[in-house]
Write an enzyme that holds these catalytic residues in place. Structure first.
Site, PDB file in Angstrom:
ATOM      1  N   ASP A 129     -48.342   4.817   2.319  1.00 37.82           N
ATOM      2  CA  ASP A 129     -47.835   6.162   2.562  1.00 37.82           C
ATOM      3  C   ASP A 129     -47.661   6.504   4.030  1.00 37.82           C
ATOM      4  O   ASP A 129     -47.080   7.535   4.355  1.00 37.82           O
ATOM      5  CB  ASP A 129     -48.779   7.191   1.937  1.00 37.82           C
ATOM      6  CG  ASP A 129     -48.726   7.123   0.431  1.00 37.82           C
ATOM      7  OD1 ASP A 129     -47.606   7.094  -0.098  1.00 37.82           O
ATOM      8  OD2 ASP A 129     -49.784   7.069  -0.206  1.00 37.82           O
TER       9      ASP A 129
ATOM     10  N   HIS B  52     -53.468  10.550  -3.893  1.00 37.36           N
ATOM     11  CA  HIS B  52     -52.740   9.438  -4.526  1.00 37.36           C
ATOM     12  C   HIS B  52     -51.275   9.572  -4.116  1.00 37.36           C
ATOM     13  O   HIS B  52     -50.929   9.278  -2.978  1.00 37.36           O
ATOM     14  CB  HIS B  52     -52.980   9.522  -6.034  1.00 37.36           C
ATOM     15  CG  HIS B  52     -52.544   8.340  -6.837  1.00 37.36           C
ATOM     16  ND1 HIS B  52     -52.150   7.158  -6.285  1.00 37.36           N
ATOM     17  CD2 HIS B  52     -52.462   8.159  -8.189  1.00 37.36           C
ATOM     18  CE1 HIS B  52     -51.825   6.302  -7.245  1.00 37.36           C
ATOM     19  NE2 HIS B  52     -52.008   6.898  -8.410  1.00 37.36           N
TER      20      HIS B  52
ATOM     21  N   HIS C 105     -57.783   2.759   1.930  1.00 38.33           N
ATOM     22  CA  HIS C 105     -57.379   2.447   0.556  1.00 38.33           C
ATOM     23  C   HIS C 105     -58.604   1.961  -0.194  1.00 38.33           C
ATOM     24  O   HIS C 105     -59.451   1.281   0.384  1.00 38.33           O
ATOM     25  CB  HIS C 105     -56.299   1.356   0.562  1.00 38.33           C
ATOM     26  CG  HIS C 105     -55.539   1.283  -0.711  1.00 38.33           C
ATOM     27  ND1 HIS C 105     -56.011   0.590  -1.800  1.00 38.33           N
ATOM     28  CD2 HIS C 105     -54.363   1.844  -1.078  1.00 38.33           C
ATOM     29  CE1 HIS C 105     -55.134   0.716  -2.786  1.00 38.33           C
ATOM     30  NE2 HIS C 105     -54.131   1.469  -2.379  1.00 38.33           N
TER      31      HIS C 105
HETATM   32  N1  ACO Z   1     -59.540   9.015   7.545  1.00 42.72           N
HETATM   33  C1  ACO Z   1     -60.791   9.079   8.052  1.00 42.72           C
HETATM   34  N2  ACO Z   1     -61.881   8.562   7.450  1.00 42.72           N
HETATM   35  C2  ACO Z   1     -61.687   7.967   6.268  1.00 42.72           C
HETATM   36  C3  ACO Z   1     -60.413   7.861   5.681  1.00 42.72           C
HETATM   37  C4  ACO Z   1     -59.320   8.423   6.372  1.00 42.72           C
HETATM   38  N3  ACO Z   1     -58.103   8.353   5.864  1.00 42.72           N
HETATM   39  N4  ACO Z   1     -60.522   7.213   4.504  1.00 42.72           N
HETATM   40  C5  ACO Z   1     -61.813   6.916   4.355  1.00 42.72           C
HETATM   41  N5  ACO Z   1     -62.511   7.375   5.434  1.00 42.72           N
HETATM   42  C6  ACO Z   1     -63.956   7.193   5.685  1.00 42.72           C
HETATM   43  C7  ACO Z   1     -64.798   8.089   4.804  1.00 42.72           C
HETATM   44  O1  ACO Z   1     -65.067   9.323   5.425  1.00 42.72           O
HETATM   45  C8  ACO Z   1     -66.032   7.235   4.626  1.00 42.72           C
HETATM   46  O2  ACO Z   1     -66.787   7.313   5.800  1.00 42.72           O
HETATM   47  P1  ACO Z   1     -68.417   7.265   5.726  1.00 42.72           P
HETATM   48  O3  ACO Z   1     -68.729   5.881   5.234  1.00 42.72           O
HETATM   49  O4  ACO Z   1     -68.850   7.557   7.113  1.00 42.72           O
HETATM   50  O5  ACO Z   1     -68.806   8.344   4.726  1.00 42.72           O
HETATM   51  C9  ACO Z   1     -65.481   5.807   4.546  1.00 42.72           C
HETATM   52  O6  ACO Z   1     -64.259   5.850   5.308  1.00 42.72           O
HETATM   53  C10 ACO Z   1     -65.194   5.331   3.128  1.00 42.72           C
HETATM   54  O7  ACO Z   1     -64.315   6.268   2.524  1.00 42.72           O
HETATM   55  P2  ACO Z   1     -64.251   6.577   0.968  1.00 42.72           P
HETATM   56  O8  ACO Z   1     -63.738   7.964   0.751  1.00 42.72           O
HETATM   57  O9  ACO Z   1     -65.552   6.202   0.330  1.00 42.72           O
HETATM   58  O10 ACO Z   1     -63.191   5.527   0.498  1.00 42.72           O
HETATM   59  P3  ACO Z   1     -62.447   5.552  -0.903  1.00 42.72           P
HETATM   60  O11 ACO Z   1     -62.182   4.139  -1.259  1.00 42.72           O
HETATM   61  O12 ACO Z   1     -63.190   6.374  -1.900  1.00 42.72           O
HETATM   62  O13 ACO Z   1     -61.099   6.328  -0.579  1.00 42.72           O
HETATM   63  C11 ACO Z   1     -58.871   6.848  -0.092  1.00 42.72           C
HETATM   64  C12 ACO Z   1     -59.864   5.751  -0.500  1.00 42.72           C
HETATM   65  C13 ACO Z   1     -58.939   8.021  -1.082  1.00 42.72           C
HETATM   66  C14 ACO Z   1     -57.452   6.291  -0.126  1.00 42.72           C
HETATM   67  C15 ACO Z   1     -59.242   7.321   1.340  1.00 42.72           C
HETATM   68  O14 ACO Z   1     -59.170   6.249   2.251  1.00 42.72           O
HETATM   69  C16 ACO Z   1     -58.377   8.472   1.815  1.00 42.72           C
HETATM   70  O15 ACO Z   1     -58.674   9.639   1.508  1.00 42.72           O
HETATM   71  N6  ACO Z   1     -57.264   8.174   2.554  1.00 42.72           N
HETATM   72  C17 ACO Z   1     -56.370   9.225   2.979  1.00 42.72           C
HETATM   73  C18 ACO Z   1     -55.443   9.593   1.825  1.00 42.72           C
HETATM   74  C19 ACO Z   1     -54.400   8.548   1.586  1.00 42.72           C
HETATM   75  O16 ACO Z   1     -53.758   8.032   2.498  1.00 42.72           O
HETATM   76  N7  ACO Z   1     -54.197   8.238   0.290  1.00 42.72           N
HETATM   77  C20 ACO Z   1     -53.181   7.268  -0.136  1.00 42.72           C
HETATM   78  C21 ACO Z   1     -53.840   6.088  -0.758  1.00 42.72           C
HETATM   79  S1  ACO Z   1     -52.619   4.902  -1.183  1.00 42.72           S
HETATM   80  C22 ACO Z   1     -51.988   5.433  -2.633  1.00 42.72           C
HETATM   81  O17 ACO Z   1     -52.542   6.175  -3.389  1.00 42.72           O
HETATM   82  C23 ACO Z   1     -50.686   4.941  -2.924  1.00 42.72           C
END
Ligand code: ACO
Length: 447
Positions: free
Chosen positions: A377, A280, A321
């Site tokens: 971010d 987050h 996201h």
């Molecule tokens: N890099 C690579 N792969 C990713 C990423 C990423 N940043 N984010 C999601 N994926 C992939 C997952 O591995 C998953 O793949 P699969 O379908 O093959 O299993 C798919 O995309 C869906 O991902 P989820 O984790 O289910 O998506 P969720 O909505 O739960 O997560 C989150 C959202 C936590 C923001 C995620 O995209 C992430 O971890 N991003 C990196 C951290 C980040 O930048 N956070 C800031 C968010 S903005 C904020 O809080 C202000």
């Protein structure tokens, strides 16, 4: 039919546009559930029972992927189209024309303020920036290298003991006082937390400066200090972009803690805790670490390959996201802002790696098919670093403006007759009833 009530019908349900017909194949019964604002009420499912002593049907929704926990009039997001609006106003217009404190009042009150209302608000916030001297002693109890986010969390929570009247959460006037205090004091607490971690003397608020100008001088003043207007405006825009984002993890924490009737200082401390996590508010810190580890533009393709082959373990931080399945509109504005900031600070060498990462990722089917685009971010850390903020301050810089959103959402929750103490259900899968066994009669457990 009154909203929120469901009826059971003996035969097939009459399909009306505002209801959902559900047939329970276990019993053959059909139920008509009202649809309101694109939702059904989970409690309407409770009447769906296999037998009279059955508890009734629940929904299972870990991480609230498809559950609306409230009705809100504050922030609108269309994640597929990449739209963000506060109280109906597009984020792009607010970032261009407004100040952070004006946006804060808009978010809290629902209206763009008149000149008189704004002046009153400005006066109130400006004159609440000082913190009790005891707070300094309190902060000095933290280790010399304490992470400023931990110190901020604790000091915001500690304010609860300074303002016991804040427990009257159902009194709008008392609430308003705490809202002014929290928005006014959080930059002071944040700057003090930073200066403690650096072993530097605290700098008191200067009420002649703007909200962001004052924060910059409390952070960086050593001897003479002149606030740079470009950096001041950049911070203002970054604060506007971070002011609210509807029901994210920390806002849900604020609402959840607040739903027990806890005062706003305790609830905000809970929200800061939620924001501290790397998924987050800690993500921009993780972006910088990632860019440093990559080290140079030519190593970007190898890193992207690692991400794709890791099965979700290595993430491209600052991408993806829960809500945006398109370019985060905040990231677009921040990217433009970066150019402006770098004219003053010099170009952050990590920017080239970030641009290359974005270019390669947005040409790659792995990211496109999963709708992973840069989020807020991805570029904000680069700007903050260029402005002189250490990475430990990044989540703190998120918490300062998000205080506005937390407080607006907290007040909306308190005034919402639908809301009660937040208390999810669970699906119990543990052991059935069993009798206690004295310790000396328990079988030896194999390791
Ligand atoms: N890099 C690579 N792969 C990713 C990423 C990423 N940043 N984010 C999601 N994926 C992939 C997952 O591995 C998953 O793949 P699969 O379908 O093959 O299993 C798919 O995309 C869906 O991902 P989820 O984790 O289910 O998506 P969720 O909505 O739960 O997560 C989150 C959202 C936590 C923001 C995620 O995209 C992430 O971890 N991003 C990196 C951290 C980040 O930048 N956070 C800031 C968010 S903005 C904020 O809080 C202000």
């Amino acid at each position: 039919m009154a909203p929120g009530t469901a009826t059971m019908t003996a035969g097939p349900a009459r399909a009306v546009r505002t209801s959902l017909s559900i047939t329970d194949n276990r019993t053959g019964r059909t139920y008509e559930i009202p649809v309101e604002d694109g939702t059904i009420r989970a409690m309407d499912l409770r009447q769906i029972k296999e037998s009279p002593d059955d508890f009734g049907l629940m929904t299972y929704d870990p991480a609230f992927m498809n559950t609306a926990s409230c009705r809100s009039r504050i922030t609108f997001i269309d994640g597929d189209k990449g739209i963000l609006r506060y109280r109906g106003y597009p984020i792009e217009q607010l970032a261009r024309h407004s100040s952070y404190l004006e946006v804060a009042l808009l978010i809290l009150s629902g209206q763009l303020p008149t000149r008189a209302a704004y002046d009153d608000w400005l006066f109130n916030v400006t004159h609440h920036t000082l913190v009790h001297e005891n707070i300094k002693e309190f902060i000095s109890g933290f280790r010399y290298d304490a992470h400023p986010m931990g110190t901020l969390l604790a000091t915001v929570g500690a304010l609860s003991t300074f303002y016991p009247e804040s427990k009257q959460v159902h009194d709008p006037l008392v609430r308003h006082h705490q809202v002014c205090r929290l928005i006014a004091k959080i930059p002071t607490l944040a700057a003090f937390a930073y200066r403690h971690s650096m072993g530097l003397p605290y700098v008191h608020p200067d009420n002649d400066l703007s909200y962001c100008g004052n924060f910059l001088q409390m952070m960086f003043k050593i001897g003479a200090y002149q606030v740079n207007p470009v950096l001041e405006r950049a911070l203002e825009v970054l604060f506007i972009l971070h002011a609210d984002h509807e029901q994210n993890c920390s806002t849900s924490a604020m609402r959840s803690v607040g739903s027990s009737g806890a005062d706003p200082y305790c609830a905000a401390a809970g929200a800061i805790g939620a924001l501290y996590g790397p998924l987050h508010g800690g993500a921009n810190e993780a972006v910088l670490r990632m860019l440093r580890e990559i080290g140079s533009k030519d190593r970007v393709p190898a890193f992207v390959k690692d991400v794709k082959e890791s099965g979700g373990e290595v993430r491209l931080m600052g991408f993806g996201h829960r809500v945006y399945k398109n370019y985060d509109p905040r990231a677009r504005i921040i990217k433009e802002m970066a150019d402006l900031v770098f004219t003053v600070t010099g170009r952050n060498p990590l920017l080239d790696i970030a641009l290359e990462l974005e270019r390669i990722a947005l040409e790659d089917d792995y990211f496109l098919s999963r709708k992973l685009y840069p989020n807020v971010d991805f570029y904000s850390g680069l700007i903050y670093q260029a402005m002189g903020f250490p990475v430990e301050m990044f989540p703190v810089l998120f918490a300062i403006p998000r205080m506005t959103g937390w407080l607006a959402q907290w007040e909306e929750m308190l005034e919402d007759a639908d809301q009660k103490i937040a208390r999810p259900r669970q699906v119990y899968l543990g052991a059935g009833a069993r009798d206690f066994v004295p310790m000396d009669r328990r079988p030896v457990q194999e390791k």
